[in-house]
Design a protein around this motif. Structure first.
Motif, mmCIF file in Angstrom:
data_model
loop_
_atom_site.group_PDB
_atom_site.id
_atom_site.type_symbol
_atom_site.label_atom_id
_atom_site.label_comp_id
_atom_site.label_asym_id
_atom_site.label_seq_id
_atom_site.Cartn_x
_atom_site.Cartn_y
_atom_site.Cartn_z
ATOM 1 N N SER A 22 170.529 43.910 131.217
ATOM 2 C CA SER A 22 170.226 44.726 130.036
ATOM 3 C C SER A 22 171.510 44.922 129.256
ATOM 4 C CB SER A 22 169.650 46.086 130.446
ATOM 5 O OG SER A 22 169.656 46.975 129.350
ATOM 6 N N PRO A 47 171.886 46.674 126.371
ATOM 7 C CA PRO A 47 172.087 48.087 126.009
ATOM 8 C C PRO A 47 172.690 48.906 127.147
ATOM 9 C CG PRO A 47 169.959 47.343 125.203
ATOM 10 C CD PRO A 47 170.501 46.236 126.075
ATOM 11 N N ASP A 94 173.425 46.576 117.432
ATOM 12 C CA ASP A 94 172.016 46.680 117.053
ATOM 13 C C ASP A 94 171.149 46.685 118.317
ATOM 14 O OD1 ASP A 94 169.284 45.770 116.403
ATOM 15 O OD2 ASP A 94 170.064 45.529 114.373
ATOM 16 N N GLN A 95 170.507 47.824 118.597
ATOM 17 C CA GLN A 95 169.771 47.983 119.850
ATOM 18 C C GLN A 95 168.612 46.998 119.977
ATOM 19 O OE1 GLN A 95 170.475 50.272 122.565
ATOM 20 N NE2 GLN A 95 172.371 50.028 121.406
ATOM 21 N N GLU A 96 167.913 46.757 118.925
ATOM 22 C CA GLU A 96 166.784 45.820 118.995
ATOM 23 C C GLU A 96 167.268 44.396 119.240
ATOM 24 O OE1 GLU A 96 163.535 46.502 119.210
ATOM 25 O OE2 GLU A 96 164.323 48.548 119.334
ATOM 26 N N ASP A 97 168.373 44.050 118.594
ATOM 27 C CA ASP A 97 168.943 42.725 118.824
ATOM 28 C C ASP A 97 169.424 42.590 120.268
ATOM 29 O OD1 ASP A 97 170.130 40.110 117.964
ATOM 30 O OD2 ASP A 97 171.993 41.159 118.458
ATOM 31 N N LYS A 123 168.251 44.069 122.877
ATOM 32 C CA LYS A 123 167.077 43.942 123.740
ATOM 33 C C LYS A 123 166.491 42.534 123.669
ATOM 34 C CE LYS A 123 165.746 48.822 123.613
ATOM 35 N NZ LYS A 123 164.726 49.818 123.178
ATOM 36 N N LYS A 124 166.498 41.948 122.483
ATOM 37 C CA LYS A 124 165.983 40.578 122.348
ATOM 38 C C LYS A 124 166.803 39.598 123.177
ATOM 39 C CE LYS A 124 164.071 41.073 117.671
ATOM 40 N NZ LYS A 124 164.203 40.647 116.249
ATOM 41 N N ARG A 125 168.082 39.922 123.385
ATOM 42 C CA ARG A 125 168.973 39.033 124.132
ATOM 43 C C ARG A 125 169.194 39.504 125.574
ATOM 44 N NH1 ARG A 125 174.133 38.909 121.964
ATOM 45 N NH2 ARG A 125 173.865 40.687 120.557
ATOM 46 N N SER A 126 168.281 40.343 126.069
ATOM 47 C CA SER A 126 168.395 40.864 127.426
ATOM 48 C C SER A 126 167.252 40.351 128.295
ATOM 49 C CB SER A 126 168.360 42.394 127.418
ATOM 50 O OG SER A 126 169.467 42.930 126.739
ATOM 51 N N TYR A 164 164.222 42.733 129.164
ATOM 52 C CA TYR A 164 163.246 43.040 128.121
ATOM 53 C C TYR A 164 162.382 41.830 127.761
ATOM 54 C CZ TYR A 164 165.651 47.478 127.366
ATOM 55 O OH TYR A 164 166.195 48.735 127.531
ATOM 56 N N ASN A 165 162.550 40.734 128.495
ATOM 57 C CA ASN A 165 161.817 39.505 128.181
ATOM 58 C C ASN A 165 161.233 38.847 129.425
ATOM 59 O OD1 ASN A 165 162.482 38.803 125.121
ATOM 60 N ND2 ASN A 165 164.358 39.608 126.050
#
Length: 649
Positions: free
Chosen positions: A536, A538, A563-566, A568-571, A574-575
């Protein structure tokens, strides 16, 4: 390796090599830490000092009589106390710098601990312990922070010149220089730096004349200061933009007029330069256009000898015609592709300690007599390893999908087969570290069981210049991950790997890249082994030792973005819905670098999806397993997991 130096008229005395027979190499060969980490000779050549790891992993330093190679004395330390630098302070007294290392994969961190002892074992002292008794004096005892040796003062064998930096948390002090009595601990302050947290440099007449540091009050600009003697005032000699490279001073030139330094201020890769006192324009001595210069070797009288570079294998680039440079060239020609290091020399340079290693050999220490031309084998750093039984490691270069040249290493089993099961093995870091053509226990262990192993220096890795490293910033899970994908597909298309038998395994950032690999490329990898990995992004801003300092937070913001959303997309955590591969997660409960909360969060996300995974948690281990029985268990479970999902060769 050619063990007989016929080309230069030398000969080597006998050495012992372990024999395994025709059976598989025991896994214990790969789980043992190197037994000897350092070996240095005293100025007169009478003694050797060695940093040794005992069977129970307890570190100690031992003094050896060169005449009969028998131990004279020893000092033992606690687990986690790493003797990181051995220095003969005079003909009889040894200095031992202690670093802290929590977990087998952690980078050692400097501490305030510094020990001294006589060769015969007498007068052993914790140097800071001596100073602590003198709290009333004006000296470095009040700091209890990092000490650096500036000069050994050979004309005064009881005294050395040191620099000390302290200050409260978050506020660096002005570095101070002291003359230090290495027997009594008495100190005399001789200089104060003109800038906080400065690196000080002494000339060869014991004058503190050069200082360099970052000015936090002036946009983090790097500033260098100079003066002609201890009695003179400092003046600003150079100012450099804080985000355009670094400069690291090494030593004054023999005539005390200029300063040797490592610098990438005027180019992407780190090169060797000379600094003139009245100019902020460094004079280039040597630079490799592809890779950073790693180390500079100077003679006892501060003459330039060589620089070390690693474009594929590691070489010594001789810079002068000094006698030591000539010997290095002859040794390199004899040992061919092996890596040659002169770890220490006597004062008259008649005796050298030479360390010879390679990707198949953890290394051996030799005593080389430059007068008799005799090369005497001393000890293998890892006595259990037989280099002749290890697997070949081949450097390779590929071009990424967007045209970037990438280099790496392919470890191949001793079978000459094609279409092998492949383990992709990304390194940790990721910014700063890189893979080298050196002995890697994990890669050799896997190859010994029939697996090809691919290691890639993806963009963002260190060692290939400032621009290459910075190109990976904010590219975690993006282009950095694509580089690993491109290398994996290259191995398949070249016939090395079977497309249906590919696994990915890595630790720390490598653990992140492992799980992100099976997120981005669900059909490429059949399985993944994440070892003390980041899952993660974040959470990196909240847990662990990196966000505990402002410099750590600055690094995270620069390398990852905010950028928190970005993030998460790279974690991977979250995927998890994109994952198809079999998973094996490994972590230590005491990990300070990547806390176990990272693994627990990933497991929580997988459990929500009801996705299966195998697990190995050791509650008392840190960032990488220290205990040999735990490393053995890890290897056994890894091999069982790999055989289950991609089979044997």
């Amino acid at each position: 390796m050619n063990r007989f130096l016929l080309t230069v008229g030398l000969f080597i005395l006998g050495m012992k090599i372990p024999v395994y027979g025709n059976e598989l190499i025991p896994l214990q060969v790969f789980t043992k830490f190197p037994q000897f980490q350092q070996l240095v000779i005293s100025p007169t050549g009478e003694y050797l000092a060695a940093a040794v790891t005992k069977e129970d992993n307890t570190p100690l330093v031992t003094i050896i009589d060169v005449k009969n190679l028998q131990q004279l004395s020893a000092i033992e330390f606690k687990l986690g106390q790493l003797p990181s630098e051995l220095t003969w302070l005079n003909n009889e007294r040894l200095g031992i710098r202690i670093s802290k290392k929590i977990g087998a994969l952690d980078q050692p961190v400097g501490t305030a601990e510094y020990y001294v002892m006589n060769a015969d074992g007498t007068d052993k002292e914790a140097l800071w312990g001596i100073l602590e008794k003198k709290r009333g004096q004006q000296g470095p005892a009040k700091y209890r922070t990092f000490m650096q040796i500036l000069h050994l003062l050979p004309d005064d064998p009881k005294t050395i010149l040191i620099s000390v930096q302290g200050g409260s948390r978050g506020t660096a002090s002005f570095t101070e220089a002291y003359e230090l009595d290495i027997y009594s601990g008495n100190t005399k302050k001789v200089a104060t730096a003109p800038i906080r947290a400065a690196y000080l440099l002494s000339d060869h007449n014991r004058n503190i004349r050069f200082a360099i540091g970052t000015d936090e009050d002036d946009d983090n600009k790097l500033k260098s200061y100079y003066r002609d003697s201890n009695e003179d005032e400092w003046y600003l000699s150079g100012t450099y933009a804080g985000d355009e490279g670094t400069i690291t001073p090494i030593a004054f030139t023999p005539d005390n007029k200029e300063v040797y330094a490592l610098s990438n201020l005027d180019a992407s890769t780190i090169g060797l330069v000379k600094l003139k006192p009245n100019s902020d324009e460094p004079e280039l001595i040597y630079r490799n256009e592809k890779v950073d210069l790693r180390d500079v070797f100077l003679s006892q009288d501060m003459q330039l000898v060589s620089a070390k570079i690693s474009p594929d294998r590691t070489y010594n680039k001789t810079l002068t015609d000094h006698n030591l440079a000539q010997w290095l060239d002859k040794l390199q020609a004899t040992f061919q592709d092996d890596t040659i290091n002169i770890t220490s020399a006597t004062k008259d340079e008649s005796k050298l300690i030479v360390y010879v290693s390679s990707a198949k050999d953890p290394g051996a220490y030799y005593l080389f007599n430059t007068q008799s031309k005799e090369m005497q084998f001393l000890v293998n750093s890892s006595p259990a390893v037989n280099p002749d039984k290890m697997s070949e490691v081949q450097p390779f270069t590929i071009t990424s999908r967007d045209g970037i040249e990438l280099s790496g290493y392919l470890t191949l089993p001793n079978s000459n087969q094609k279409n092998l099961p492949l383990v992709v093995y990304p390194h940790g870091g990721p910014h700063g570290p890189r893979d080298f053509w050196t002995f890697d226990r994990d890669a050799q262990m896997l190859a010994s069981r029939g697996y090809a192993v691919l290691q890639l220096n993806f963009r963002g890795s260190g060692g290939y210049g400032r621009e290459f490293e910075y190109s990976g910033y904010r590219k975690w899970g993006l282009e950095m991950q694509d580089d690993l994908t491109d290398a994996t597909k290259w191995a398949i298309e070249s016939g090395v790997a079977d497309a249906d038998r590919v696994c990915i395994y890595g630790a720390s950032y490598g653990g992140y890249a492992t799980l992100m690999g099976v997120v981005k490329e669900p059909d490429l990898y059949k399985c993944a082994i994440g070892y003390v990995g980041v899952y993660s992004l974040p959470m990196m801003f909240e847990e662990g030792d990196i966000p505990s300092s402002q410099s750590g937070i600055n690094y995270l913001e620069q390398a990852l973005g905010t950028d928190q959303e970005d993030l998460k997309k790279r974690s991977p955590a979250y995927n998890v819905d994109k994952i198809k591969a079999a998973l094996f997660l490994v972590h230590g409960g005491k990990d300070e670098r990547v806390p176990i909360e990272q693994a627990e969060f990933l497991m929580k996300q997988l459990d929500k999806r009801n996705y299966p995974y195998e697990l190995l948690i050791k509650e008392k281990e840190g960032h990488g397993f220290y205990k040999e029985e735990h490393r053995l268990e890890l290897y056994e479970k890894m091999l069982q997991f790999l055989e289950k999902h991609i089979g044997k060769a």
